[in-house]
Design an enzyme around this catalytic site. Structure first.
Site, mmCIF file in Angstrom:
data_model
loop_
_atom_site.group_PDB
_atom_site.id
_atom_site.type_symbol
_atom_site.label_atom_id
_atom_site.label_comp_id
_atom_site.label_asym_id
_atom_site.label_seq_id
_atom_site.Cartn_x
_atom_site.Cartn_y
_atom_site.Cartn_z
ATOM 1 N N GLU A 76 2.200 67.156 6.523
ATOM 2 C CA GLU A 76 1.904 66.951 5.104
ATOM 3 C C GLU A 76 0.550 67.629 4.856
ATOM 4 O O GLU A 76 -0.452 67.244 5.465
ATOM 5 C CB GLU A 76 1.802 65.430 4.863
ATOM 6 C CG GLU A 76 2.116 64.956 3.484
ATOM 7 C CD GLU A 76 2.063 63.406 3.385
ATOM 8 O OE1 GLU A 76 1.413 62.737 4.212
ATOM 9 O OE2 GLU A 76 2.687 62.884 2.446
ATOM 10 N N ASN B 6 3.032 57.875 3.513
ATOM 11 C CA ASN B 6 2.709 56.467 3.742
ATOM 12 C C ASN B 6 2.761 55.616 2.487
ATOM 13 O O ASN B 6 2.864 54.394 2.573
ATOM 14 C CB ASN B 6 1.367 56.343 4.457
ATOM 15 C CG ASN B 6 1.556 56.632 5.935
ATOM 16 O OD1 ASN B 6 2.523 56.184 6.533
ATOM 17 N ND2 ASN B 6 0.669 57.411 6.500
ATOM 18 N N SER C 222 -4.018 59.418 7.541
ATOM 19 C CA SER C 222 -2.690 59.019 7.059
ATOM 20 C C SER C 222 -2.739 58.558 5.623
ATOM 21 O O SER C 222 -1.706 58.328 5.017
ATOM 22 C CB SER C 222 -2.179 57.833 7.872
ATOM 23 O OG SER C 222 -2.370 58.026 9.224
HETATM 24 N N1 CAA Z 1 6.238 64.552 23.484
HETATM 25 C C1 CAA Z 1 7.178 65.474 23.660
HETATM 26 N N2 CAA Z 1 8.502 65.230 23.493
HETATM 27 C C2 CAA Z 1 8.873 63.983 23.192
HETATM 28 C C3 CAA Z 1 7.937 62.949 22.978
HETATM 29 C C4 CAA Z 1 6.573 63.266 23.142
HETATM 30 N N3 CAA Z 1 5.624 62.351 22.964
HETATM 31 N N4 CAA Z 1 8.605 61.812 22.652
HETATM 32 C C5 CAA Z 1 9.917 62.125 22.624
HETATM 33 N N5 CAA Z 1 10.071 63.421 22.945
HETATM 34 C C6 CAA Z 1 11.324 64.191 22.932
HETATM 35 C C7 CAA Z 1 12.263 63.814 24.045
HETATM 36 O O1 CAA Z 1 12.020 64.571 25.202
HETATM 37 C C8 CAA Z 1 13.630 64.130 23.446
HETATM 38 O O2 CAA Z 1 13.873 65.529 23.526
HETATM 39 P P1 CAA Z 1 15.401 66.115 23.425
HETATM 40 O O3 CAA Z 1 15.882 65.823 22.041
HETATM 41 O O4 CAA Z 1 15.239 67.559 23.693
HETATM 42 O O5 CAA Z 1 16.164 65.377 24.461
HETATM 43 C C9 CAA Z 1 13.440 63.794 21.963
HETATM 44 O O6 CAA Z 1 12.022 63.825 21.723
HETATM 45 C C10 CAA Z 1 13.972 62.446 21.666
HETATM 46 O O7 CAA Z 1 13.352 61.503 22.538
HETATM 47 P P2 CAA Z 1 14.145 60.376 23.356
HETATM 48 O O8 CAA Z 1 15.533 60.850 23.691
HETATM 49 O O9 CAA Z 1 13.266 59.922 24.475
HETATM 50 O O10 CAA Z 1 14.173 59.160 22.389
HETATM 51 P P3 CAA Z 1 14.833 59.011 20.985
HETATM 52 O O11 CAA Z 1 16.032 59.853 20.793
HETATM 53 O O12 CAA Z 1 14.923 57.547 20.824
HETATM 54 O O13 CAA Z 1 13.718 59.592 19.991
HETATM 55 C C11 CAA Z 1 11.811 59.447 18.663
HETATM 56 C C12 CAA Z 1 12.416 59.146 20.013
HETATM 57 C C13 CAA Z 1 11.702 60.952 18.476
HETATM 58 C C14 CAA Z 1 10.420 58.830 18.691
HETATM 59 C C15 CAA Z 1 12.749 58.821 17.541
HETATM 60 O O14 CAA Z 1 12.978 57.472 17.804
HETATM 61 C C16 CAA Z 1 12.157 58.955 16.161
HETATM 62 O O15 CAA Z 1 12.248 59.999 15.526
HETATM 63 N N6 CAA Z 1 11.565 57.851 15.643
HETATM 64 C C17 CAA Z 1 10.907 57.821 14.337
HETATM 65 C C18 CAA Z 1 9.545 58.404 14.467
HETATM 66 C C19 CAA Z 1 8.804 58.375 13.169
HETATM 67 O O16 CAA Z 1 9.238 57.896 12.146
HETATM 68 N N7 CAA Z 1 7.586 58.937 13.224
HETATM 69 C C20 CAA Z 1 6.713 58.949 12.115
HETATM 70 C C21 CAA Z 1 5.799 57.790 12.201
HETATM 71 S S1 CAA Z 1 4.680 57.766 10.857
HETATM 72 C C22 CAA Z 1 3.408 58.709 11.417
HETATM 73 O O17 CAA Z 1 3.342 59.150 12.506
HETATM 74 C C23 CAA Z 1 2.333 59.047 10.476
HETATM 75 C C24 CAA Z 1 1.514 58.023 9.915
HETATM 76 O O18 CAA Z 1 0.709 58.373 9.084
HETATM 77 C C25 CAA Z 1 1.577 56.595 10.235
#
Ligand code: CAA
Length: 269
Positions: free
Chosen positions: A139, A177, A106
């Site tokens: 990325e 990040n 990251s």
């Molecule tokens: N695997 C497969 N599908 C998943 C999943 C997983 N682990 N988690 C969620 N989903 C799917 C769900 O089935 C749902 O699908 P549909 O749209 O078809 O219904 C969709 O994703 C949305 O999930 P939920 O309805 O359960 O929940 P939500 O609408 O609250 O979304 C989330 C959850 C996608 C996590 C959303 O809250 C989100 O986008 N959050 C921000 C995430 C983010 O910023 N990530 C980056 C973090 S930084 C990083 O990772 C890198 C680093 O270097 C630190």
């Protein structure tokens, strides 16, 4: 994140070897993949047969020597340079010379990781986002010596996985990040200083900026230890005091409050 990367690779038809350091982590990773594939079946994104086939394409191992069969490696170990250095040095001895060694780091320098190997032109960053099966971005990070052929191979692989690759050059925290973590860190300062509660800070970002998760929920989701490791890479690598990790974050990590994965962070789970 390793399980998410294995998930998307297998889902797109590639055979995957998932290499872990302990059996319990391997079992947990495979269980998470199974659950997330089931979730995709329930949402009718995959058929049950496709999910079973994807799972069947993943083989777990604890023995790094078995990776010799693979044509591509993506390392997704903890965000500590010493850990990754040891892995890259070992991979250099195991993997045939033409194999690309990618890192899902990251924030850690791709150029520095490449310097641990005799093939720096074949070392590249392939940075996925959580939850990996859902987030569209990869990325793709060019180290100083990364060749055009290596960059293009990883870019094309990301497209094959259904992701959108975005090219960046190697710098602490890359782009994602370098910009995201100071936001989360500043949100922690606001909580520490009593400006607002974690809930209020998160509400502000969800309702005012249309973020899907507020910054403290997101920090818990990423892992507070990971957030701290990344802030330290930014602080050391960029040398600007504005990247100083929030003392509250340091205290929480010291206490073992790592966010969602430990059951306690800014929220309890
Ligand atoms: N695997 C497969 N599908 C998943 C999943 C997983 N682990 N988690 C969620 N989903 C799917 C769900 O089935 C749902 O699908 P549909 O749209 O078809 O219904 C969709 O994703 C949305 O999930 P939920 O309805 O359960 O929940 P939500 O609408 O609250 O979304 C989330 C959850 C996608 C996590 C959303 O809250 C989100 O986008 N959050 C921000 C995430 C983010 O910023 N990530 C980056 C973090 S930084 C990083 O990772 C890198 C680093 O270097 C630190």
């Amino acid at each position: 994140m390793g399980n998410g990367i294995a998930h998307v690779m297998a889902r797109s038809g590639l055979r995957v070897m998932l290499c872990e350091v302990e059996q319990r982590f391997l079992d947990r990773g495979l269980e998470t993949i199974r659950k997330n594939l089931d979730r995709e079946v329930a949402k009718e994104k995959l058929t049950a047969a496709e999910a079973a086939a994807a799972l069947g394409r993943i083989r777990g191992t604890l023995n790094r020597l078995e990776l010799v069969e693979c044509h591509f490696v993506v390392e997704a170990a903890t965000e500590k340079f010493e850990v990754k250095r040891e892995i890259f040095r070992e991979l250099e001895g195991i993997m045939p010379a033409g194999v690309i060694l990618a890192s899902n780091t990251s924030s850690i320098s791709i150029t520095k990781l490449a310097g641990q190997t005799g093939r720096p032109e074949r070392v590249v960053g392939m940075h996925f986002f959580n939850p990996v099966p859902v987030m569209k971005l990869v990325e793709v990070v060019r180290g100083l010596a990364t060749s055009q052929a290596t960059f293009e191979a990883v870019r094309d692989l990301a497209v094959r996985l259904g992701k959108t690759p975005v090219e960046v050059n190697d710098a602490p925290g890359f782009v994602s990040n370098r910009v995201l973590m100071p936001l989360l860190n500043e949100a922690m300062f606001a909580v520490m200083e009593g400006v607002a509660t974690a809930e209020a800070v998160d509400e502000i970002f969800k309702l005012g900026m249309a973020h899907p998760m507020g910054p403290l929920t997101l920090a818990d989701f990423i892992g507070l230890d990971v957030c701290l490791d990344i802030m330290r890479v930014l602080e050391d690598g960029l040398g600007d005091p504005k990247y100083r990790p929030c003392p509250l974050l340091i205290r929480m990590v010291d206490a073992g409050w790592l966010g969602r994965k430990s059951g306690r962070g800014f929220y309890t789970y």
